[in-house]
Scaffold this motif. Structure first.
Motif, short mmCIF file in Angstrom:
data_model
loop_
_atom_site.label_atom_id
_atom_site.label_comp_id
_atom_site.label_asym_id
_atom_site.label_seq_id
_atom_site.Cartn_x
_atom_site.Cartn_y
_atom_site.Cartn_z
N GLY A 91 0.81 -1.20 0.00
CA GLY A 91 0.00 0.00 0.00
C GLY A 91 0.84 1.25 0.00
N ILE A 92 0.29 2.33 -0.51
CA ILE A 92 0.90 3.65 -0.43
C ILE A 92 -0.18 4.64 -0.02
CG2 ILE A 92 1.86 5.59 -1.76
CD1 ILE A 92 3.61 3.64 -3.24
N MET A 93 0.11 5.44 1.01
CA MET A 93 -0.82 6.46 1.46
C MET A 93 -0.43 7.81 0.86
SD MET A 93 -1.72 7.73 5.35
CE MET A 93 -2.77 6.33 5.71
N VAL A 94 -1.43 8.49 0.32
CA VAL A 94 -1.19 9.79 -0.32
C VAL A 94 -1.44 10.90 0.69
CG1 VAL A 94 -1.75 11.28 -2.28
CG2 VAL A 94 -1.94 8.79 -2.51
N ALA A 95 -0.54 11.88 0.73
CA ALA A 95 -0.60 12.97 1.69
C ALA A 95 -1.53 14.08 1.23
CB ALA A 95 0.80 13.54 1.91
N HIS A 96 -1.95 14.91 2.19
CA HIS A 96 -2.70 16.12 1.88
C HIS A 96 -1.72 17.29 1.78
CE1 HIS A 96 -6.15 13.73 2.76
NE2 HIS A 96 -6.01 13.76 4.07
N MET A 97 -1.21 17.54 0.58
CA MET A 97 -0.31 18.67 0.34
C MET A 97 -0.68 19.28 -1.01
SD MET A 97 3.40 17.15 1.45
CE MET A 97 3.48 16.19 -0.05
N HIS A 98 -0.38 20.55 -1.16
CA HIS A 98 -0.64 21.21 -2.44
C HIS A 98 0.69 21.46 -3.14
CE1 HIS A 98 -2.35 23.55 -5.58
NE2 HIS A 98 -1.95 24.72 -5.13
N LEU A 99 0.86 20.83 -4.31
CA LEU A 99 2.07 21.04 -5.12
C LEU A 99 1.66 21.71 -6.43
CD1 LEU A 99 2.96 18.67 -3.12
CD2 LEU A 99 4.63 18.10 -4.89
N PRO A 100 1.64 23.03 -6.47
CA PRO A 100 1.14 23.72 -7.66
C PRO A 100 1.91 23.39 -8.93
CG PRO A 100 2.15 25.26 -6.08
CD PRO A 100 2.01 23.96 -5.39
N GLN A 101 3.20 23.02 -8.81
CA GLN A 101 3.96 22.69 -10.01
C GLN A 101 3.55 21.33 -10.59
OE1 GLN A 101 8.17 23.52 -10.29
NE2 GLN A 101 8.10 24.87 -8.50
N LEU A 102 2.87 20.52 -9.80
CA LEU A 102 2.37 19.25 -10.30
C LEU A 102 0.90 19.32 -10.70
CD1 LEU A 102 5.06 18.25 -9.05
CD2 LEU A 102 3.82 16.21 -8.31
N ASP A 103 0.14 20.15 -10.00
CA ASP A 103 -1.29 20.27 -10.33
C ASP A 103 -1.80 21.62 -9.84
OD1 ASP A 103 -3.94 19.99 -10.91
OD2 ASP A 103 -4.28 18.20 -9.67
N ASN A 130 -5.80 25.26 -4.44
CA ASN A 130 -5.62 24.56 -3.16
C ASN A 130 -5.99 23.08 -3.22
OD1 ASN A 130 -4.73 26.86 -1.64
ND2 ASN A 130 -6.85 27.59 -1.66
N ILE A 131 -5.76 22.45 -4.36
CA ILE A 131 -6.09 21.03 -4.45
C ILE A 131 -4.99 20.22 -3.77
CG2 ILE A 131 -5.01 20.79 -6.75
CD1 ILE A 131 -7.19 18.67 -7.34
N PRO A 132 -5.35 19.39 -2.78
CA PRO A 132 -4.34 18.54 -2.15
C PRO A 132 -3.96 17.38 -3.06
CG PRO A 132 -6.47 18.24 -1.09
CD PRO A 132 -6.67 19.27 -2.15
N THR A 133 -2.76 16.86 -2.88
CA THR A 133 -2.29 15.74 -3.69
C THR A 133 -3.24 14.56 -3.63
OG1 THR A 133 -0.83 15.32 -1.81
CG2 THR A 133 0.17 16.26 -3.77
N MET A 149 -9.00 15.30 7.91
CA MET A 149 -7.96 16.27 8.22
C MET A 149 -8.21 17.61 7.54
SD MET A 149 -4.78 13.55 7.97
CE MET A 149 -3.48 14.78 7.86
N LYS A 150 -7.75 18.69 8.18
CA LYS A 150 -7.99 20.04 7.66
C LYS A 150 -7.32 20.26 6.31
CE LYS A 150 -10.36 21.82 11.10
NZ LYS A 150 -11.75 22.28 10.93
N GLY A 151 -6.27 19.46 6.01
CA GLY A 151 -5.63 19.58 4.70
C GLY A 151 -6.59 19.33 3.56
N VAL A 152 -7.72 18.63 3.85
CA VAL A 152 -8.78 18.43 2.85
C VAL A 152 -10.00 19.27 3.19
CG1 VAL A 152 -10.42 16.76 1.90
CG2 VAL A 152 -8.05 16.12 2.22
#
Length: 604
Positions: free
Chosen positions: A286-298, A303-306, A334-337
């Motif tokens: 499994g891989i868990m995806v984090a709640h972060m915003h990477l504007p250079q990727l998306d 404010n879309i989280p990963t 989580m507040k990141g979402v």
């Protein structure tokens, strides 16, 4: 069947270290740190009836058709197939109401799994049996247990957290810990651990990862997380590497807000993605995806989280990195979402992005209704969700839920406190204990020659006798002192006066919690008292907390003897006492750079 003798059951083959200049090397020699031992583990020799599962067999199982999966799937309605993609939380300490709430979600919506928090082994085992009995499909039981089940429940073994493990130079010890944790998971009827953390902690101000990371070096993080993952998965527990694509260089806690990361693919490819690539190649389940915003990727949505980003989850993780295991969101509460996306909308976006499992939803009924609407609107197809449902069912098959049996309630406490587990903790502690200073060969400490002489042992941040003081007293005559938090000037002055009578002072520093802390919680005056003792006395300092907290003392670099234990675990406190009196040698190396005085790889 789990043998009591770890070494008699496992046959290891050792992968020789390849230098950093060798092409394709997983781990190489570092400038400041001696090469640590990397072990590639051969499959254990087992009897046919044993249930040990091998890592790559898990990925194969998740993507291969089987009759049990098909038979279970065919009994599910379309709504129930959606619910199989959901893991909801249970709190054994929260009484009947929480129990009834969870039972309602199981009976009415047919959710796919449970994540357990606070409680005790017997309470949790009883709830597990009750939840499983109520479920149409056996539940996938999980825990966020980065340092074992004792991280979440009372009356269970507390294994070290990753920063301490990052100091160890023998990764087979970490594999051994993974096997112990797998055994404890299975004993409690659990199947999925949200560990290891593979984030590379290269930001000392990170408020959420810090001691949860193996360190700042990508090769160390990779080798240690790989050992942990193999220990669990080779013994039938699904591991989950987190937090994709890397949460180590943030200064915002995604539980409280959305971290914004401004670097792009070049940085990710050279650093953050390094351990994820290695674990994917090695079959992590499994891989868990984090709640972060990477504007250079998306930057398609503000404010879309990963977690909710298709370019991150599908394009990067699934297609580029070729990951075909379970993709799991970080907690959707989580507040990141939730700060930017409402319940229902967020779950739809997470599934469209490519996640297989939604963990800890704000509202299961709201999410299911929103996902059904998204299917009608053509945002995602029922066929695609059916495929992910079969993947979740295949994971249940791999962990043995096709042959589900209730958790036996007899002897749970004894089974979770084996001599083998205590020995593992001892070895981990002694392998990690790090000596940073030994000026004038102050260590090993000599016992007082005169009968009336005693060594002063002061516990900073404690108000009562500590385990370390007890272990020191077993080895030499001591006088114990305490400097509690919120001390008065009168008490501090009296303490200094008493300490002046001793020619040797050992200072043990504790954080405010059994877990490591980012801040020791000591006042300036209390820290000044420690600094004064360092300047005036032949002080030996032992830190039983996060290595980064060394920076909270201005004169720490002047200590004659300095030992870092990383945590307050009893095994660590005993290892420190043994090191001080020369019973063991220091083996650990700093896994992070703390300051110009204390750098990655330091350790005598």
């Amino acid at each position: 069947m789990y043998t009591d003798c770890f070494l008699n059951k496992l046959f290891f083959r050792v992968l020789l270290l390849i230098s950093l200049c060798s092409a394709g090397a997983l781990v190489g020699c570092e400038r400041h740190r001696a090469p640590h031992k990397i072990v590639v583990f051969k499959a254990p020799v087992v009897l046919p009836e044993d249930t040990i599962k091998y890592p790559n067999a898990l990925i194969t199982t998740l993507n291969r058709r089987n009759t049990w999966v098909d038979s279970v799937f065919n009994r599910l309605t379309p709504a129930e197939r959606i619910a199989q993609l959901m893991i909801v939380e249970a709190f054994p300490n929260n009484g009947k109401k929480n129990e009834e709430d969870v039972l309602n979600l199981i009976r009415r919506y047919k959710v796919g799994g449970i994540i357990f928090f606070q409680g005790g082994p017997v309470r949790q085992a009883k709830l597990t049996n009750k939840f499983q009995a109520a479920s149409k499909v056996p539940l996938l039981i999980s825990m966020d247990a980065e340092s074992g089940v004792g991280m979440r429940m009372d009356s269970a073994m507390q294994y070290p957290l990753p920063m301490l493990l990052g100091a160890i130079n023998n990764d087979s010890l970490i594999y051994r810990m993974g096997t112990e944790i797998a055994y404890e998971f299975k004993r409690l009827g659990m199947h999925l651990n949200f560990a290891p953390v593979v984030d590379i902690n290269n930001n000392p101000n990170n408020p959420v990862i810090s001691y949860r990371s193996f360190g700042e070096n990508k090769k160390d993080v990779t080798s240690k997380s790989l050992a942990y993952m193999l220990g669990m998965q080779e013994h039938g527990i699904i591991a989950t590497a987190k937090h994709f694509p890397g949460h180590g260089d943030t200064d915002v806690d995604s539980h409280l807000d959305l971290p914004v990361i401004n670097y792009g693919r070049e940085r990710l490819d050279t650093l953050e993605l390094y351990p994820f690539r290695a674990l994917i190649r090695s079959g992590v389940g499994g891989i868990m995806v984090a709640h972060m915003h990477l504007p250079q990727l998306d930057s398609s949505v503000q404010n879309i989280p990963t977690t909710l980003s298709r370019p991150v989850v599908t394009n990067l993780l699934k297609r580029e990195l070729d990951f075909s295991g379970l993709i799991i969101t970080d907690a959707m509460v989580m507040k990141g979402v939730t700060k930017y996306f409402k319940s229902g909308e967020a779950e739809v976006m997470a599934l469209v992005a490519g996640n297989d499992i939604l963990e800890r939803l704000v509202s299961v009924p709201v999410a299911i209704k929103a996902i059904q609407a998204a299917i009608r609107e053509g945002k995602i197809s029922q066929a695609e969700l059916d495929r992910r449902c079969k993947k979740v069912l295949a994971a249940k098959y791999w962990v043995g839920l096709n042959r589900y049996k209730p958790v036996p309630l007899q002897n749970i406490y004894q089974d979770l406190h084996t001599s083998r587990a205590h020995e593992t903790n001892r070895r981990l502690a002694e392998g990690a204990i790090t000596m940073l200073h030994n000026k004038r060969n102050i260590l090993p400490l000599q016992k007082p020659k005169r009968k009336k002489q005693k060594i002063a042992v002061m516990a900073v941040g404690a108000a009562r006798p500590t385990f370390f003081q007890r272990k020191m007293a077993e080895r030499a005559p001591i006088e114990a002192f305490w400097l509690p938090r919120r001390s008065t000037k009168k008490n501090r002055d009296l303490l200094l006066k008493k300490l002046k009578k001793h020619s040797q002072v050992v200072i043990a520093i504790y954080g405010p919690s059994i877990r490591p802390s980012n801040h020791l919680g000591l006042s300036k005056e209390e820290r000044d008292l420690v600094d004064q003792l360092i300047r005036d006395k032949r002080a030996i300092v032992t830190l039983f907390d996060n290595a980064y907290t060394l920076n909270q003392f201005s004169d720490m670099a002047k200590t004659n003897g300095l030992i870092v234990g990383y945590q307050q675990l009893p095994a660590v406190q005993e290892a420190a006492a043994r090191l001080i009196f020369g019973e063991i040698k220091p083996n650990g190396k700093l896994p992070v750079t703390v300051s110009d005085h204390f750098k990655y790889g330091d350790g005598l």
